[in-house]
Design a protein around this motif. Structure first.
Motif, PDB file in Angstrom:
ATOM      1  N   ASN A   1      38.557  41.099  41.793  1.00 23.10           N
ATOM      2  CA  ASN A   1      38.646  39.752  42.380  1.00 23.10           C
ATOM      3  C   ASN A   1      39.178  39.793  43.810  1.00 23.10           C
ATOM      4  N   GLU A   2      39.045  40.939  44.482  1.00 25.11           N
ATOM      5  CA  GLU A   2      39.479  41.088  45.874  1.00 25.11           C
ATOM      6  C   GLU A   2      38.268  41.257  46.779  1.00 25.11           C
TER       7      GLU A   2
ATOM      8  N   GLN B   1      44.595  34.694  51.445  1.00 24.12           N
ATOM      9  CA  GLN B   1      43.956  33.421  51.122  1.00 24.12           C
ATOM     10  C   GLN B   1      42.893  33.624  50.035  1.00 24.12           C
ATOM     11  N   THR B   2      42.689  32.616  49.202  1.00 20.37           N
ATOM     12  CA  THR B   2      41.687  32.670  48.144  1.00 20.37           C
ATOM     13  C   THR B   2      40.475  31.845  48.544  1.00 20.37           C
TER      14      THR B   2
ATOM     15  N   ASN C   1      36.311  30.615  47.424  1.00 20.32           N
ATOM     16  CA  ASN C   1      35.391  30.399  46.311  1.00 20.32           C
ATOM     17  C   ASN C   1      33.969  30.773  46.733  1.00 20.32           C
TER      18      ASN C   1
ATOM     19  N   LYS D   1      36.249  33.198  42.327  1.00 27.57           N
ATOM     20  CA  LYS D   1      37.371  33.170  43.253  1.00 27.57           C
ATOM     21  C   LYS D   1      37.761  34.593  43.638  1.00 27.57           C
ATOM     22  N   PHE D   2      37.964  34.793  44.945  1.00 28.82           N
ATOM     23  CA  PHE D   2      38.341  36.113  45.461  1.00 28.82           C
ATOM     24  C   PHE D   2      39.505  35.968  46.441  1.00 28.82           C
ATOM     25  N   ARG D   3      40.401  36.932  46.380  1.00 28.54           N
ATOM     26  CA  ARG D   3      41.542  36.948  47.309  1.00 28.54           C
ATOM     27  C   ARG D   3      41.223  37.894  48.462  1.00 28.54           C
TER      28      ARG D   3
END
Length: 575
Positions: free
Chosen positions: A127-128, A143-144, A146, A157-159
Motif C-alpha cells: 500500500n506504498e 500523505q495518502t 486514492n 489507498k496508497f501512502r
C-alpha cells in the motif's frame, strides 16, 4: 647585443596600446567561447544521457501485449541467446483522488530501467507508492492518495513514501495517451510488485549482451537492436493463436463452474437457505467478473505484441535531436565569428605595424635582426590571443553548455549536465586563434621588414593615387560631392578595411537575422499546427460491441444540431 631593452619595449607596447590589445583579446575570447562551447555541448548532452541510461540500466527493448505476457511468452524471451537479462513487471493507468491527474503506476523493476530516488524512500509494502518528482509540490511524503477502483492494484489507498525520476519517461508534458480520464497520461509512479493482483505480466524489459558498450546514439546500436527486436517479435507472434485459445478455454471452464455452482445452490436450499444465499452472492460476483473479462477480451480482438526500442520512450528522440541540432549550429556560428576576427586582427595588426614603422627602422639600424623585431609583435599577438582563448575556452567548457542544456531540457526530466573536457577542441581553437593573430602580425610585417632602415626612418609614402571605376563613369562622378569622392577612393584604396567592415557587418547581421528567423519560425509552428491543420479539441473512439441502448444514445448525439453545425464549418468530419 643586449635584448633587455627589446623585451621591455615589447611589454610596454601592450600597456601603451591597451585598447587594441583588449579588442584582440575580446575577439579571441568570443570566438573560442562560441567554438568550444557549441562543439562540446552536443557531446556533453549525449554523455549525460548515456551515463544516466547506463546508471539506471535503461532497457534496450520493452515488450507489451494486449493479453499480457504469460509463461509461454516469458519462455520465448528467456530462450533468446542474445538477451543479457530481462525484467518482468506490471503497470496500470489510474486517476489520483478521482481528479484529472492520470498516472501510470509501474511495479518497481529489479535491475532494468530503475528509478532515481529524488527524496524519501522507495515503496516496499503493497500500500506504498512513490510519485514522480514533478508532483513534489502538489503532494507530500506521508500523505495518502486514492486511486481508481476495479484496477489490477490490490488497494485503492496508497501512502506516499518518496519521489522518483523515471529513466524511461523523459518528457514532462507528453507522456503518451491512455484510456483513463482525459486520455492524456500526466505522470508516472512506482509501487512494489506485490501491490498488483493480476496473474499475467504486462511488460517485459530487455537488455542485450552486445549493446552494453555501444554508443546508444550510434547507427550501430540502432541497427543491432532493430534486428534483435524483429527476431523476438517473430517468435512471440507464434504464441498468439495458442494464447487466444487458452483464454477462451479458461472462460469456458469458468462458465461451466458457474453453471455447476447454480445447480449446487438448488441442492443447498433444501438444507440451508442462509448457505444457499451466500453461495448465490459468490457465484453472482464471479459471473459479473467473468462477464467483464469476456467483454474486455472481445474488445482486445486477436492477441498482438508490441516490441519497442528506446525511441518509443517519450522524450528520448527529442533529446537526441536537440543535441544533434547543437552540432549543426557549431559548424555555422564559430566560422562566421572567427572569419570576422581574422579580418579585424589583420587590419588591426597592419595599422599597428604602420604606427611602429619608425621604431622598426631604429631597431634595424641598431643592428637587431628581423627575428628580434618580430618578437615584439609576436609577443603582443600571442599574449592577447592566448589569454582571450583561455578565458573563452573556460567559459565555453563550463558556462555555455549549462546554459544551452538548461534551455533544451526545460521540458525534460534529465539530471544535471555532465561537463567534459576535450584537448582536441582546445588545440584546434588555439591553432585557429593564433592563425588569426600571430600569423596576421607576421603577414603585416613581411613587407615592412624587407625595406631598408633608412627608408623605414622616414614617414610612409602615401599610396599613389589611381583612378577608380566610378571615375570612368563621368556623368555619375561629376555629380558626386567632394566628400563622396574621397570616401569612394578610400574604400578602394584600403581594401582590407573595406572587406573587414562589409563582412563584419554582414556576418553579425546574418547571425541576428538567423536568430530572429528561428524564433519566428518556431513561434509560428504551433499556430499553424493547431489552428489551420488540427482544428478539433477532442478525439473520441467508439468502443466495440456497444449495447443497443448505448448505440442509440451515440447516434442521437452525432445527429444533433450542434454536431451538424460543426460539420458544416469543417470543424468535424461528416458521419
Amino acid at each position: 647585443m643586449s635584448k633587455k631593452i627589446l623585451w621591455k619595449d615589447a611589454f610596454q607596447a601592450i600597456t601603451s596600446s591597451l585598447g587594441r590589445f583588449i579588442a584582440i583579446f575580446l575577439l579571441m575570447m568570443l570566438g573560442s567561447f562560441t567554438l568550444i562551447g557549441l562543439k562540446i555541448t552536443g557531446p556533453d548532452m549525449r554523455e549525460t544521457a548515456t551515463d544516466f541510461y547506463r546508471q539506471h540500466k535503461l532497457a534496450d527493448t520493452t515488450v507489451v501485449s494486449n493479453y499480457g505476457l504469460d509463461s509461454n511468452d516469458v519462455r520465448v524471451i528467456k530462450d533468446y541467446s542474445k538477451i543479457k537479462n530481462y525484467d518482468l513487471g506490471y503497470f496500470q493507468d489510474t486517476r489520483v483522488n478521482n481528479g484529472q491527474t492520470v498516472v501510470r503506476v509501474f511495479s518497481n523493476p529489479k535491475n532494468i530501467s530503475t528509478y532515481e530516488l529524488v527524496s524519501g524512500k522507495m515503496p516496499h509494502k503493497s500500500n506504498e507508492i512513490a510519485l514522480s518528482y514533478l508532483l513534489k509540490g502538489k503532494y507530500k511524503i506521508g500523505q495518502t492518495i486514492n486511486l481508481d477502483k476495479n484496477t489490477s492494484l490490490k488497494h485503492e489507498k496508497f501512502r506516499i513514501t518518496g519521489f522518483v525520476r523515471s529513466s524511461e519517461y523523459l518528457d514532462k508534458n507528453d507522456l503518451g495517451q491512455t484510456n483513463v480520464g482525459t486520455g492524456q497520461l500526466n505522470r508516472v509512479a512506482v509501487v512494489a510488485k506485490k501491490a498488483f493482483k493480476t496473474k499475467v505480466y504486462t511488460i517485459a524489459r530487455i537488455r542485450y549482451k552486445n549493446t552494453a558498450n555501444m554508443n546508444p546514439y550510434s547507427a550501430q546500436y540502432r541497427n543491432t537492436v532493430e534486428n534483435y527486436q524483429k527476431t523476438i517479435k517473430d517468435r512471440l507472434d507464434k504464441n498468439s493463436q495458442n494464447k487466444l485459445n487458452k483464454y477462451q478455454n479458461e472462460i469456458k471452464q469458468a462458465r461451466n463452474q458457474i453453471m455447476q455452482g447454480k445447480e449446487q445452490i438448488n441442492q443447498v436450499k433444501l438444507f440451508s437457505s442462509a448457505r444457499a444465499s451466500q453461495l448465490e452472492k459468490e457465484i453472482s460476483q464471479k459471473e459479473i467478473e467473468l462477464n467483464k473479462e469476456e467483454q474486455s477480451i472481445k474488445q482486445l480482438d486477436y492477441p498482438t505484441y508490441n516490441v519497442h526500442s528506446r525511441d518509443y520512450n517519450p522524450g528520448y528522440t527529442l533529446y537526441r535531436s536537440n543535441s544533434e541540432r547543437i552540432d549543426i549550429l557549431a559548424n555555422i556560428f564559430p566560422v562566421i565569428l572567427f572569419a570576422i576576427a581574422a579580418l579585424v586582427c589583420l587590419t588591426t595588426m597592419t595599422r599597428f605595424v604602420d604606427e611602429e614603422r619608425i621604431n622598426i627602422g631604429t631597431l634595424k639600424a641598431l643592428g637587431y635582426s628581423d627575428s628580434d623585431v618580430k618578437k615584439k609583435f609576436v609577443l603582443y599577438s600571442l599574449v592577447s590571443g592566448i589569454l582571450g582563448i583561455l578565458l573563452g575556452a573556460t567559459l565555453g567548457y563550463t558556462f555555455l553548455p549549462r546554459l544551452i542544456y538548461k534551455a533544451y531540457t526545460t521540458n525534460l526530466t534529465m539530471p544535471e549536465v555532465k561537463l567534459q573536457f576535450s584537448w582536441i577542441y582546445l588545440l584546434v581553437t588555439l591553432a585557429i586563434g593564433l592563425l588569426c593573430t600571430t600569423f596576421a602580425a607576421l603577414w603585416a610585417l613581411r613587407r615592412t621588414l624587407n625595406e631598408k632602415p633608412a627608408k623605414l626612418l622616414l614617414p610612409k609614402v602615401p599610396k599613389k593615387g589611381a583612378r577608380i571605376l566610378l571615375e570612368r563613369i563621368t556623368p555619375l562622378w561629376n555629380r558626386m560631392s567632394f566628400t563622396y569622392k574621397v570616401t569612394a577612393r578610400n574604400l578602394f584604396r584600403y581594401k582590407s578595411r573595406m572587406l573587414m567592415t562589409i563582412f563584419g557587418v554582414a556576418g553579425c547581421t546574418g547571425l541576428l537575422v538567423m536568430g530572429f528567423g528561428i524564433k519566428d519560425s518556431l513561434n509560428g509552428i504551433s499556430e499553424i499546427q493547431y489552428k489551420n491543420i488540427i482544428k478539433y479539441d477532442l478525439v473520441t473512439v467508439q468502443r466495440n460491441n456497444l449495447t443497443k441502448k448505448q448505440q442509440n444514445k451515440l447516434d442521437e448525439v452525432l445527429n444533433s444540431d450542434e454536431i451538424k453545425v460543426l460539420c458544416q464549418k469543417g470543424l468535424m468530419p461528416k458521419f
